[in-house]
Write an enzyme that holds these catalytic residues in place. Structure first.
Site, short mmCIF file in Angstrom:
data_model
loop_
_atom_site.label_atom_id
_atom_site.label_comp_id
_atom_site.label_asym_id
_atom_site.label_seq_id
_atom_site.Cartn_x
_atom_site.Cartn_y
_atom_site.Cartn_z
N ASN A 7 0.87 -1.17 0.00
CA ASN A 7 0.00 0.00 0.00
C ASN A 7 0.91 1.22 0.00
O ASN A 7 1.46 1.59 1.04
CB ASN A 7 -0.89 -0.03 1.25
CG ASN A 7 -1.80 1.17 1.34
OD1 ASN A 7 -1.73 2.09 0.52
ND2 ASN A 7 -2.66 1.18 2.34
N ARG A 90 -2.57 -2.03 -3.43
CA ARG A 90 -3.75 -1.21 -3.22
C ARG A 90 -3.69 -0.03 -4.18
O ARG A 90 -2.66 0.66 -4.24
CB ARG A 90 -3.79 -0.70 -1.79
CG ARG A 90 -4.94 0.24 -1.57
CD ARG A 90 -4.87 0.88 -0.22
NE ARG A 90 -6.00 1.75 -0.02
CZ ARG A 90 -5.93 2.95 0.55
NH1 ARG A 90 -4.77 3.41 1.00
NH2 ARG A 90 -7.00 3.68 0.70
N HIS A 179 -12.78 2.92 0.44
CA HIS A 179 -12.78 1.82 1.43
C HIS A 179 -13.48 0.58 0.87
O HIS A 179 -13.96 -0.25 1.64
CB HIS A 179 -13.52 2.20 2.73
CG HIS A 179 -12.88 3.28 3.54
ND1 HIS A 179 -13.62 4.27 4.14
CD2 HIS A 179 -11.60 3.51 3.86
CE1 HIS A 179 -12.80 5.08 4.80
NE2 HIS A 179 -11.57 4.64 4.65
N ARG A 240 -11.68 15.29 8.56
CA ARG A 240 -12.47 15.75 7.40
C ARG A 240 -13.88 16.11 7.83
O ARG A 240 -14.47 15.45 8.68
CB ARG A 240 -12.55 14.65 6.34
CG ARG A 240 -11.23 14.29 5.71
CD ARG A 240 -11.45 13.30 4.56
NE ARG A 240 -10.22 12.65 4.20
CZ ARG A 240 -10.05 11.33 4.15
NH1 ARG A 240 -11.05 10.51 4.43
NH2 ARG A 240 -8.89 10.82 3.82
N GLU A 383 -7.96 -5.34 5.33
CA GLU A 383 -7.82 -4.97 3.92
C GLU A 383 -6.64 -5.71 3.27
O GLU A 383 -6.72 -6.06 2.10
CB GLU A 383 -7.66 -3.45 3.80
CG GLU A 383 -9.00 -2.75 4.02
CD GLU A 383 -8.90 -1.25 4.28
OE1 GLU A 383 -8.56 -0.88 5.41
OE2 GLU A 383 -9.15 -0.47 3.35
#
Ligand code: ADP
Length: 396
Positions: A7, A90, A179, A240, A383
């Protein structure tokens, strides 16, 4: 089969070496501060973490250090690089081009590059990581697993914004969602764990981490998700803002004398529970402060939970019902108070919470009572394992 999962970000790179037969992690770690100074964290399963400070001017050098650590005589997880059978990468944005994972050929890499302007911070970094791995392991098959792919089943009514249609036609401005690897993994696992038929199920997955998103998964396919063109839309997150009135941007720009980059920086990095609490984006800090009576921390947690509950309500409408709700990621897996507060809003669905079961941290557990009309559970996401599975499925 051993799969190296990579990743790659702009200055960091996380990796795991996974034995896909046993699904055991053989080693994992990260490279940080690539291009700045350089720091390698490496841990073979069962041994202590090793930290090496060493110059890492490029991603290729960072990956070379990872490979050296993996085959190190004393602490390596494998004897030679020939034991790496595949690499799973990823990739953040697959646009409308990629609705599933794919073997990375030169044509595919070109198509990923064409998605760069949809994720200018992430995709180029992902591609740099892929190029570096290809140079160092030219004969090893590589697979790209996209954050957006699982959400490509969303119908048009869910992915279109109320904007001039030509922006969709010309620039592909639409909702994509992120996601996806986690939402896919967790929805499948939820059905399995609860003994439900995925193909005949209505599942809502709340992925609540530093970045947070919710998805509505109908019969195994995503029909809506809270993030949009970028990961800024939807829930209130660590830093965020999530959904806001777009007119706020002009208002703040004028009041604070900011340009568009300045406003975007506020919305991405200085908002969310961090901005609301004036304290921290980390729920461990917020919980501790809330327990001491800090009003802003209490308020930030309330805003976060209320937004999650509203989205769940919306997704019950989107699917005309819900069979199961799964909480996952750092906050979803660990924070009892968040799950409890969210579920308080959902009594109308016939949900009742088992307060003792809801004390769970980071393990699979049903947290609703036996007579609850909707099953609620905690399902840890993974993940890296999901990327390893996708990779094996394509290269085997
Ligand atoms: P990301 O992958 O988006 O960085 P994670 O899924 O790792 O995020 O979640 C990180 C967040 O999870 C932390 O910022 C913190 O708020 C929360 N978190 C992690 N562990 C715990 C814990 N034990 N208790 C409460 N919150 C936790």
């Amino acid at each position: 089969m051993n799969v190296l999962v990579v990743n790659c970000g702009s200055s960091s790179l996380k990796y795991q070496l996974i034995d896909s037969d046993s699904e055991a992690v053989l080693a994992k770690g990260l490279c940080e501060r690539i291009g700045i100074d350089g720091r390698l964290v490496y841990q073979k399963t069962g041994l202590d973490k090793e930290i090496t400070e060493a110059a890492m001017p490029t991603h290729k050098q960072a990956i070379q250090m990872v490979l050296d650590a993996l085959v190190n005589e004393k602490t390596g997880a494998i004897k030679s690089l020939s034991e790496i059978d595949a690499v799973g990468h990823r990739v953040v944005h697959g646009g409308e081009k990629f609705a599933s994972s794919i073997v990375l050929t030169p044509e595919v890499l070109k198509a990923i590059e064409e998605c760069n302007d949809l994720a200018p911070l992430h995709n180029p970094a992902n591609l740099i990581g892929i190029d570096a791995c290809k140079e160092l392991m030219p004969d090893v098959p590589m697979v790209g697993v996209f954050d957006t792919a699982f959400h490509q089943t969303m119908p048009k009514k869910a992915f279109l914004y109320g904007l001039p249609y030509e922006y969709y036609e010309k620039y592909k401005v639409r909702r994509y969602g992120f996601h996806g690897t986690s939402h896919s993994f967790v929805s499948k696992r939820t059905a399995e764990f609860l003994g439900m038929d995925l193909k005949n199920s209505k599942i809502i997955v709340a992925h609540l981490g530093n970045g947070a998103s919710i998805s509505a998964v109908l019969n195994g396919e995503c029909v809506d998700t809270s993030m949009g063109l970028t990961p800024l839309e939807g829930l209130v997150m660590g830093t965020r803002s999530g959904d806001i009135d777009p007119a706020i941007m002009e208002f703040i720009a004028k009041k604070e004398n900011l340009d568009i980059e300045g406003v975007m920086n506020v919305l991405n990095k200085k908002s969310g529970v961090q901005g609301l609490s004036k304290l921290s984006s980390d729920f461990r800090d917020l919980e501790a402060a809330a327990n001491e009576g800090n009003e802003l921390a209490i308020g930030a947690i309330d805003v976060f939970c209320y937004r999650v509950a509203k989205y769940i309500g919306a997704y019950v409408a989107a699917m005309n019902g819900v069979d199961a709700i799964a909480f996952t990621a750092g906050i979803g897996e660990n924070t009892t108070i968040v799950r409890a507060k969210v579920l308080e809003y959902l009594g109308y669905l016939g949900i009742t919470v088992d307060a003792q079961a809801n004390e769970v941290h980071g393990e699979e557990k049903v947290i609703s009572t036996a007579d609850s009309k909707v099953k609620v559970c905690v399902i840890p996401t993974n993940e890296e394992l999901a990327i390893a599975r996708e990779t094996v499925a394509l290269v085997k």
